[in-house]
Design a protein around this motif. Structure first.
Motif, PDB file in Angstrom:
ATOM      1  N   UNK A 167     -28.304 -31.828   8.847  1.00  0.00           N
ATOM      2  CA  UNK A 167     -28.461 -30.621   8.019  1.00  0.00           C
ATOM      3  C   UNK A 167     -27.453 -30.695   6.893  1.00  0.00           C
ATOM      4  N   UNK A 168     -27.957 -30.711   5.666  1.00  0.00           N
ATOM      5  CA  UNK A 168     -27.036 -30.684   4.528  1.00  0.00           C
ATOM      6  C   UNK A 168     -27.217 -29.339   3.840  1.00  0.00           C
ATOM      7  N   UNK A 169     -26.107 -28.621   3.701  1.00  0.00           N
ATOM      8  CA  UNK A 169     -26.143 -27.320   3.021  1.00  0.00           C
ATOM      9  C   UNK A 169     -25.377 -27.497   1.715  1.00  0.00           C
ATOM     10  N   UNK A 170     -26.107 -27.484   0.628  1.00  0.00           N
ATOM     11  CA  UNK A 170     -25.455 -27.787  -0.659  1.00  0.00           C
ATOM     12  C   UNK A 170     -26.356 -27.351  -1.811  1.00  0.00           C
ATOM     13  N   UNK A 171     -25.728 -26.960  -2.918  1.00  0.00           N
ATOM     14  CA  UNK A 171     -26.543 -26.692  -4.109  1.00  0.00           C
ATOM     15  C   UNK A 171     -27.125 -28.022  -4.602  1.00  0.00           C
ATOM     16  N   UNK A 172     -28.249 -27.937  -5.267  1.00  0.00           N
ATOM     17  CA  UNK A 172     -28.988 -29.174  -5.598  1.00  0.00           C
ATOM     18  C   UNK A 172     -28.170 -30.139  -6.460  1.00  0.00           C
ATOM     19  N   UNK A 173     -27.333 -29.604  -7.348  1.00  0.00           N
ATOM     20  CA  UNK A 173     -26.564 -30.491  -8.247  1.00  0.00           C
ATOM     21  C   UNK A 173     -25.619 -31.401  -7.477  1.00  0.00           C
ATOM     22  N   UNK A 174     -25.253 -31.015  -6.266  1.00  0.00           N
ATOM     23  CA  UNK A 174     -24.238 -31.800  -5.538  1.00  0.00           C
ATOM     24  C   UNK A 174     -24.790 -32.862  -4.590  1.00  0.00           C
ATOM     25  N   UNK A 175     -26.098 -32.994  -4.491  1.00  0.00           N
ATOM     26  CA  UNK A 175     -26.619 -34.065  -3.617  1.00  0.00           C
ATOM     27  C   UNK A 175     -26.288 -35.416  -4.227  1.00  0.00           C
ATOM     28  N   UNK A 176     -25.882 -36.348  -3.374  1.00  0.00           N
ATOM     29  CA  UNK A 176     -25.743 -37.713  -3.885  1.00  0.00           C
ATOM     30  C   UNK A 176     -26.883 -38.569  -3.311  1.00  0.00           C
ATOM     31  N   UNK A 177     -27.003 -39.806  -3.829  1.00  0.00           N
ATOM     32  CA  UNK A 177     -28.133 -40.643  -3.426  1.00  0.00           C
ATOM     33  C   UNK A 177     -28.115 -40.952  -1.939  1.00  0.00           C
TER      34      UNK A 177
ATOM     35  N   UNK B   8     -19.722 -26.172   4.264  1.00  0.00           N
ATOM     36  CA  UNK B   8     -20.313 -25.476   3.115  1.00  0.00           C
ATOM     37  C   UNK B   8     -20.990 -24.187   3.545  1.00  0.00           C
ATOM     38  N   UNK B   9     -21.685 -24.254   4.706  1.00  0.00           N
ATOM     39  CA  UNK B   9     -22.384 -23.065   5.214  1.00  0.00           C
ATOM     40  C   UNK B   9     -21.366 -21.979   5.573  1.00  0.00           C
ATOM     41  N   UNK B  10     -20.276 -22.418   6.231  1.00  0.00           N
ATOM     42  CA  UNK B  10     -19.271 -21.434   6.673  1.00  0.00           C
ATOM     43  C   UNK B  10     -18.555 -20.773   5.497  1.00  0.00           C
ATOM     44  N   UNK B  11     -18.502 -21.486   4.352  1.00  0.00           N
ATOM     45  CA  UNK B  11     -17.919 -20.857   3.155  1.00  0.00           C
ATOM     46  C   UNK B  11     -18.785 -19.693   2.684  1.00  0.00           C
ATOM     47  N   UNK B  12     -20.087 -19.809   2.859  1.00  0.00           N
ATOM     48  CA  UNK B  12     -21.015 -18.767   2.385  1.00  0.00           C
ATOM     49  C   UNK B  12     -21.278 -17.678   3.425  1.00  0.00           C
TER      50      UNK B  12
END
Ligand SMILES: NC(=O)c1ccc[n+]([C@@H]2O[C@H](COP(=O)([O-])OP(=O)(O)OC[C@H]3O[C@@H](n4cnc5c(N)ncnc54)[C@H](OP(=O)(O)O)[C@@H]3O)[C@@H](O)[C@H]2O)c1
Length: 244
Positions: A86-96, A189-193
């Motif tokens: 599970x990756x929780x991240x805004x789209x700009x921060x995904x890496x390849x 990241x999820x826990x920050x939100x």
């Protein structure tokens, strides 16, 4: 230990969380094979729970997924594709790497494992395949577009394969859990939100789904009573899919 007259069940991602609960649920009834990335952890679990075997394997690597059948060296009658990240991240921060690994682990691995075991299931005219999706693949989850995409794709694969394998007495279904209190949600990241309580506030029944509830539905889907249930996308989400 492998017992001849018992069916073989493989549960991927069964070193902890939902997968381990499913493995323990079936320990007496079937020859249970567990997987995860770390051999020592799997070996201990195998000894403690009397599982039939374990296969350490990183399922985000294409060559490992293809080799999996050889490493296992036995046929599988019941496959539960549970491993997932599970990756929780805004789209700009995904890496390849995030994108490649998620597509491999959450989508390609289930497909390739089904490919590996389908011929045996077809030859004996019986098989059960259960994919573990997510409510995020049913509804979409903000800041989890990659995860939502991979889990939505499993619903499509489930329906297509259910049709393809229907005449071979093989059922293919997908269970979509809502929030389950496992390591997966200990995500920085999820826990920050969201705090734990804020997550619970979003769930209509105001509680987490338990891994055992998911194991019970797996048991039903494997049973003869559920032989007409195929291609179904089953939400176990404490009401999350209903809105709030
Ligand atoms: N928890 C939830 O709220 C929730 C909600 C909806 C859907 N789900 C789905 O339920 C499934 C199980 O999740 P969980 O909550 O039990 O998560 P978890 O506690 O994080 O367990 C994930 C399992 O997958 C394995 N795994 C992770 N990356 C792997 C890799 N690259 N190769 C092989 N195995 C790997 C882990 O094994 P190792 O770390 O030992 O390698 C572990 O056994 C996942 O598909 C998840 O998407 C969970």
């Amino acid at each position: 230990m492998l017992i001849r007259d018992k069916k073989n069940i493989l549960i991927t991602g069964s070193s902890q969380g939902i997968g381990l609960a499913i493995a323990k649920h079936f320990a007496c009834k079937y020859n249970v094979f567990i997987t995860g990335r770390y051999g020592e952890k799997l070996k201990n679990l195998c000894n403690e729970n009397n599982f039939a075997g374990f296969i350490p394997c990183d399922l985000s690597k294409f060559e490992n997924i293809e080799d999996f059948h050889k490493k296992l060296n036995t046929n599988i009658d019941i496959l539960i594709n549970n491993a997932g990240s599970y990756i929780y991240s805004i789209i700009e921060n995904y890496n390849n790497k995030d994108i490649y690994d998620s597509l491999m682990l959450n989508c390609a691995a289930p497909l390739i494992l089904i490919k590996s075991f389908a011929s045996h299931m077809k030859s004996q005219k019986w098989g059960r395949i259960i994919n573990i999706g997510s409510i995020s693949g049913v509804m979409g989850e903000a800041n989890a577009s990659l995860y939502s995409m991979t889990k939505a794709s499993l619903i499509g694969m489930t329906k297509a394969l259910a049709l393809e394998l229907a005449q071979d007495n093989i059922t293919v279904n997908i269970i979509n859990p809502g929030w389950v209190d496992t390591e997966l949600i200990n995500n920085e990241n999820l826990q920050e939100d969201f705090s734990r309580n804020e997550i619970i506030e979003t769930i209509p029944q105001r509680r987490f789904v338990t891994p055992e509830e998911i194991a019970s539905v797996c048991e039903y889907l494997i049973s003869d009573n559920a032989k007409s249930i195929t291609g179904q996308s089953i939400n176990i989400c404490a009401g999350l899919s209903l809105g709030y």
